[in-house]
Write a protein that holds these residues in place. Sequence first.
Motif, PDB file in Angstrom:
ATOM      1  N   SER A  48       0.799  -1.229   0.000  1.00  0.00           N
ATOM      2  CA  SER A  48       0.000   0.000   0.000  1.00  0.00           C
ATOM      3  C   SER A  48       0.835   1.285   0.000  1.00  0.00           C
ATOM      4  O   SER A  48       0.377   2.307  -0.502  1.00  0.00           O
ATOM      5  N   PHE A  49       2.052   1.248   0.540  1.00  0.00           N
ATOM      6  CA  PHE A  49       2.893   2.454   0.516  1.00  0.00           C
ATOM      7  C   PHE A  49       3.064   2.964  -0.911  1.00  0.00           C
ATOM      8  O   PHE A  49       3.077   4.159  -1.167  1.00  0.00           O
ATOM      9  N   TYR A  50       3.184   2.046  -1.850  1.00  0.00           N
ATOM     10  CA  TYR A  50       3.495   2.405  -3.230  1.00  0.00           C
ATOM     11  C   TYR A  50       2.266   2.791  -4.051  1.00  0.00           C
ATOM     12  O   TYR A  50       2.397   3.125  -5.225  1.00  0.00           O
ATOM     13  N   LEU A  51       1.084   2.760  -3.442  1.00  0.00           N
ATOM     14  CA  LEU A  51      -0.117   3.215  -4.149  1.00  0.00           C
ATOM     15  C   LEU A  51      -0.132   4.730  -4.314  1.00  0.00           C
ATOM     16  O   LEU A  51      -0.826   5.251  -5.179  1.00  0.00           O
ATOM     17  N   ASP A  52       0.617   5.441  -3.478  1.00  0.00           N
ATOM     18  CA  ASP A  52       0.701   6.897  -3.577  1.00  0.00           C
ATOM     19  C   ASP A  52       2.001   7.252  -4.288  1.00  0.00           C
ATOM     20  O   ASP A  52       3.088   7.110  -3.731  1.00  0.00           O
ATOM     21  N   PRO A  53       1.917   7.718  -5.532  1.00  0.00           N
ATOM     22  CA  PRO A  53       3.146   7.998  -6.284  1.00  0.00           C
ATOM     23  C   PRO A  53       3.962   9.163  -5.727  1.00  0.00           C
ATOM     24  O   PRO A  53       5.101   9.352  -6.134  1.00  0.00           O
ATOM     25  N   THR A  54       3.402   9.921  -4.794  1.00  0.00           N
ATOM     26  CA  THR A  54       4.166  11.029  -4.207  1.00  0.00           C
ATOM     27  C   THR A  54       5.011  10.593  -3.016  1.00  0.00           C
ATOM     28  O   THR A  54       5.806  11.379  -2.506  1.00  0.00           O
ATOM     29  N   HIS A  55       4.863   9.333  -2.564  1.00  0.00           N
ATOM     30  CA  HIS A  55       5.716   8.825  -1.488  1.00  0.00           C
ATOM     31  C   HIS A  55       7.141   8.690  -2.018  1.00  0.00           C
ATOM     32  O   HIS A  55       7.362   8.168  -3.114  1.00  0.00           O
ATOM     33  N   GLN A  56       8.115   9.142  -1.222  1.00  0.00           N
ATOM     34  CA  GLN A  56       9.522   9.033  -1.615  1.00  0.00           C
ATOM     35  C   GLN A  56      10.043   7.626  -1.349  1.00  0.00           C
ATOM     36  O   GLN A  56      10.323   6.894  -2.277  1.00  0.00           O
ATOM     37  N   LYS A  57      10.213   7.296  -0.077  1.00  0.00           N
ATOM     38  CA  LYS A  57      10.707   5.980   0.345  1.00  0.00           C
ATOM     39  C   LYS A  57      10.093   5.672   1.701  1.00  0.00           C
ATOM     40  O   LYS A  57       9.848   6.583   2.486  1.00  0.00           O
ATOM     41  N   PRO A  58       9.888   4.385   2.005  1.00  0.00           N
ATOM     42  CA  PRO A  58       9.442   4.046   3.360  1.00  0.00           C
ATOM     43  C   PRO A  58      10.487   4.506   4.382  1.00  0.00           C
ATOM     44  O   PRO A  58      11.683   4.506   4.103  1.00  0.00           O
ATOM     45  N   LEU A  59      10.017   4.902   5.563  1.00  0.00           N
ATOM     46  CA  LEU A  59      10.907   5.383   6.624  1.00  0.00           C
ATOM     47  C   LEU A  59      10.836   4.417   7.803  1.00  0.00           C
ATOM     48  O   LEU A  59       9.921   4.488   8.617  1.00  0.00           O
ATOM     49  N   PRO A  60      11.796   3.505   7.908  1.00  0.00           N
ATOM     50  CA  PRO A  60      11.791   2.564   9.024  1.00  0.00           C
ATOM     51  C   PRO A  60      11.889   3.296  10.363  1.00  0.00           C
ATOM     52  O   PRO A  60      12.650   4.264  10.491  1.00  0.00           O
ATOM     53  N   PRO A  61      11.132   2.869  11.364  1.00  0.00           N
ATOM     54  CA  PRO A  61      11.173   3.532  12.668  1.00  0.00           C
ATOM     55  C   PRO A  61      12.578   3.687  13.257  1.00  0.00           C
ATOM     56  O   PRO A  61      12.888   4.763  13.780  1.00  0.00           O
ATOM     57  N   PRO A  62      13.469   2.681  13.155  1.00  0.00           N
ATOM     58  CA  PRO A  62      14.809   2.896  13.718  1.00  0.00           C
ATOM     59  C   PRO A  62      15.572   4.043  13.030  1.00  0.00           C
ATOM     60  O   PRO A  62      16.372   4.719  13.661  1.00  0.00           O
ATOM     61  N   LEU A  63      15.303   4.268  11.753  1.00  0.00           N
ATOM     62  CA  LEU A  63      15.959   5.364  11.044  1.00  0.00           C
ATOM     63  C   LEU A  63      15.480   6.713  11.575  1.00  0.00           C
ATOM     64  O   LEU A  63      16.287   7.603  11.868  1.00  0.00           O
ATOM     65  N   LEU A  64      14.169   6.876  11.713  1.00  0.00           N
ATOM     66  CA  LEU A  64      13.650   8.141  12.258  1.00  0.00           C
ATOM     67  C   LEU A  64      14.100   8.341  13.701  1.00  0.00           C
ATOM     68  O   LEU A  64      14.387   9.468  14.119  1.00  0.00           O
ATOM     69  N   HIS A  65      14.157   7.255  14.462  1.00  0.00           N
ATOM     70  CA  HIS A  65      14.638   7.337  15.844  1.00  0.00           C
ATOM     71  C   HIS A  65      16.075   7.840  15.868  1.00  0.00           C
ATOM     72  O   HIS A  65      16.428   8.725  16.655  1.00  0.00           O
ATOM     73  N   PHE A  66      16.921   7.309  14.989  1.00  0.00           N
ATOM     74  CA  PHE A  66      18.311   7.754  14.918  1.00  0.00           C
ATOM     75  C   PHE A  66      18.398   9.230  14.558  1.00  0.00           C
ATOM     76  O   PHE A  66      19.154   9.988  15.169  1.00  0.00           O
ATOM     77  N   VAL A  67      17.645   9.655  13.549  1.00  0.00           N
ATOM     78  CA  VAL A  67      17.684  11.063  13.136  1.00  0.00           C
ATOM     79  C   VAL A  67      17.286  11.964  14.302  1.00  0.00           C
ATOM     80  O   VAL A  67      17.939  12.981  14.567  1.00  0.00           O
ATOM     81  N   ALA A  68      16.243  11.586  15.027  1.00  0.00           N
ATOM     82  CA  ALA A  68      15.782  12.405  16.158  1.00  0.00           C
ATOM     83  C   ALA A  68      16.833  12.486  17.256  1.00  0.00           C
ATOM     84  O   ALA A  68      17.156  13.575  17.746  1.00  0.00           O
ATOM     85  N   THR A  69      17.392  11.346  17.638  1.00  0.00           N
ATOM     86  CA  THR A  69      18.378  11.371  18.732  1.00  0.00           C
ATOM     87  C   THR A  69      19.677  12.035  18.282  1.00  0.00           C
ATOM     88  O   THR A  69      20.293  12.769  19.054  1.00  0.00           O
ATOM     89  N   ASP A  70      20.070  11.835  17.047  1.00  0.00           N
ATOM     90  CA  ASP A  70      21.279  12.475  16.525  1.00  0.00           C
ATOM     91  C   ASP A  70      21.117  13.984  16.431  1.00  0.00           C
ATOM     92  O   ASP A  70      22.080  14.736  16.583  1.00  0.00           O
ATOM     93  N   THR A  71      19.881  14.432  16.212  1.00  0.00           N
ATOM     94  CA  THR A  71      19.593  15.864  16.126  1.00  0.00           C
ATOM     95  C   THR A  71      19.614  16.519  17.497  1.00  0.00           C
ATOM     96  O   THR A  71      19.847  17.707  17.612  1.00  0.00           O
ATOM     97  N   GLY A  72      19.371  15.743  18.545  1.00  0.00           N
ATOM     98  CA  GLY A  72      19.413  16.307  19.883  1.00  0.00           C
ATOM     99  C   GLY A  72      18.121  16.217  20.659  1.00  0.00           C
ATOM    100  O   GLY A  72      18.033  16.710  21.779  1.00  0.00           O
ATOM    101  N   TYR A  73      17.099  15.601  20.067  1.00  0.00           N
ATOM    102  CA  TYR A  73      15.875  15.393  20.828  1.00  0.00           C
ATOM    103  C   TYR A  73      16.226  14.476  21.999  1.00  0.00           C
ATOM    104  O   TYR A  73      16.819  13.414  21.806  1.00  0.00           O
ATOM    105  N   GLY A  74      15.873  14.886  23.193  1.00  0.00           N
ATOM    106  CA  GLY A  74      16.260  14.144  24.382  1.00  0.00           C
ATOM    107  C   GLY A  74      15.579  12.800  24.527  1.00  0.00           C
ATOM    108  O   GLY A  74      16.129  11.875  25.101  1.00  0.00           O
ATOM    109  N   LYS A  75      14.391  12.679  23.984  1.00  0.00           N
ATOM    110  CA  LYS A  75      13.628  11.449  24.152  1.00  0.00           C
ATOM    111  C   LYS A  75      12.909  11.159  22.843  1.00  0.00           C
ATOM    112  O   LYS A  75      12.048  11.922  22.419  1.00  0.00           O
ATOM    113  N   ALA A  76      13.284  10.075  22.190  1.00  0.00           N
ATOM    114  CA  ALA A  76      12.630   9.677  20.950  1.00  0.00           C
ATOM    115  C   ALA A  76      11.903   8.368  21.208  1.00  0.00           C
ATOM    116  O   ALA A  76      12.491   7.410  21.701  1.00  0.00           O
ATOM    117  N   ILE A  77      10.621   8.352  20.892  1.00  0.00           N
ATOM    118  CA  ILE A  77       9.787   7.180  21.159  1.00  0.00           C
ATOM    119  C   ILE A  77       9.139   6.741  19.855  1.00  0.00           C
ATOM    120  O   ILE A  77       8.595   7.559  19.109  1.00  0.00           O
TER     121      ILE A  77
END
Length: 96
Positions: A48-77
Motif C-alpha cells: 500500500s505504501f506504493y499506491l501513492d506515487p508522491t511517497h519518496q521511500k518508506p521510513l523505518p522507525p529505527p531510522l527516524l529514531h536515529f535522526v531524532a536522537t542524533d539531532t538532539g531530541y532528548g527522548k525519541a519514542i
Amino acid sequence: MTGFHIAEHIPFDELVTLIQEIHRALLPGGGLILETPNPENLTVGLWSFYLDPTHQKPLPPPLLHFVATDTGYGKAIYCALTAPNRRKRARRRAIT
C-alpha cells in the motif's frame, strides 16, 4: 509540532534538515510528533505504501529514531499505532 503523513513525501536529506530546524525552533520542553506509514507492517511495506506515487521511500522507525536522537531530541519514542489484523485476514480467507 506535529506532522501527520508528510515525512514520507519529503526527500530524506530535506526531512533531516526539517527535523533539525524544528528542534532548533522548539521552546524548551517542546516536542515533535511525526506519523508515517509503518513499513514494518507487511501490507504497508510491500504494497500500500506504493499506491501513492508522491511517497519518496518508506521510513523505518529505527531510522527516524536515529535522526531524532542524533539531532538532539532528548527522548525519541516509536509507537506502532496499527498492525495487521491476523484474525480479520484469516476470516477473509475462510470466506473467499
